[in-house]
Design a protein around this motif. Sequence first.
Motif, PDB file in Angstrom:
ATOM      1  N   LEU A  31      23.219 -16.478  13.854  1.00 46.90           N
ATOM      2  CA  LEU A  31      21.771 -16.406  13.688  1.00 46.90           C
ATOM      3  C   LEU A  31      21.067 -17.684  14.153  1.00 46.90           C
ATOM      4  N   LEU A  34      20.933 -17.486  17.944  1.00 49.69           N
ATOM      5  CA  LEU A  34      20.016 -16.484  18.477  1.00 49.69           C
ATOM      6  C   LEU A  34      18.560 -16.884  18.273  1.00 49.69           C
ATOM      7  N   LEU A  71      25.811 -13.713  11.870  1.00 50.65           N
ATOM      8  CA  LEU A  71      24.525 -13.071  12.155  1.00 50.65           C
ATOM      9  C   LEU A  71      23.791 -12.748  10.864  1.00 50.65           C
ATOM     10  N   LEU A  85      14.480 -13.311  11.305  1.00 54.30           N
ATOM     11  CA  LEU A  85      14.991 -12.003  11.708  1.00 54.30           C
ATOM     12  C   LEU A  85      14.306 -10.888  10.936  1.00 54.30           C
ATOM     13  N   HIS A  92      16.972 -10.832  17.685  1.00 54.39           N
ATOM     14  CA  HIS A  92      18.312 -11.061  18.240  1.00 54.39           C
ATOM     15  C   HIS A  92      18.485 -10.370  19.581  1.00 54.39           C
TER      16      HIS A  92
END
Length: 266
Positions: A31, A34, A71, A85, A92
Amino acid sequence: MGGTEHLSVRREGATLVLTLNRPEAKNALSLPMLVGLYDRWVAADADDEIRSIVLTGAGGDFCAGMDLKALAGKGMAGDHYRDRLRDDPDLHWKAMLRHHRPRKPVIAAVEGYCVAGGTEILQGADIRVAGESATFGLFEVRRGLFPIGGSTVRLPRQIPRTHALEMLLTGRPYPAAEAAAIGLVGHVVPDGTALDEALAIAEQINACGPLAVEAVKASVYEAAELSEAEGLAAELKRGWPIFDTSDAAEGSRAFEEKRTPVFRRA
């Protein structure tokens, strides 16, 4: 331009160099990586001093795919990545260039493993350089999974369908020489020199008129979605205004005066 704990960022003249930086995990996607990638794609497009972007990996590998635990943000300090996110569920995918295309040229410099999600990010790069020992592949079907980062759509548009289907359906690894033979990468160079070659290509791009470079890139991708007649019409619409720019006049003057042009994005 700042990165994150899993993405290093530096400038080489007019080139932004982004380095996936989890070498202990062969740069598997996390994460923080990204979020950093997406923020840098956006920031690079907003910065007129940046004319090209090079994407590479630390520690001798490019990217070994998605780390599902990372992630999800498990075991990492800082809820701000998960918040990002949650606020943008497509973040992502945009970071992986699935349906986000920077207007600046993106050059991938690949060493070592570039598999699964790594090969999917690669498909978002405009120019691709690989070390001779690099390995590519979409391994998802071997694990009963689906390469949902865009490969079933993009790969058959980038390489011949028979090769795309073989890569997608067998899940086998592809050495750099074979990846070049089928058109997945454009250059194979001695191991350890992919970044140098990518930066050399970036320098050639940086020496060109930035408005022209960005218009050409946009035209190529736009035309890919159109019929030939529609693409030709769209090309004229994008291309003719470039001839009226100060950069175009400067390019002609510099040629006549036998000097290096000084482009000002105008």
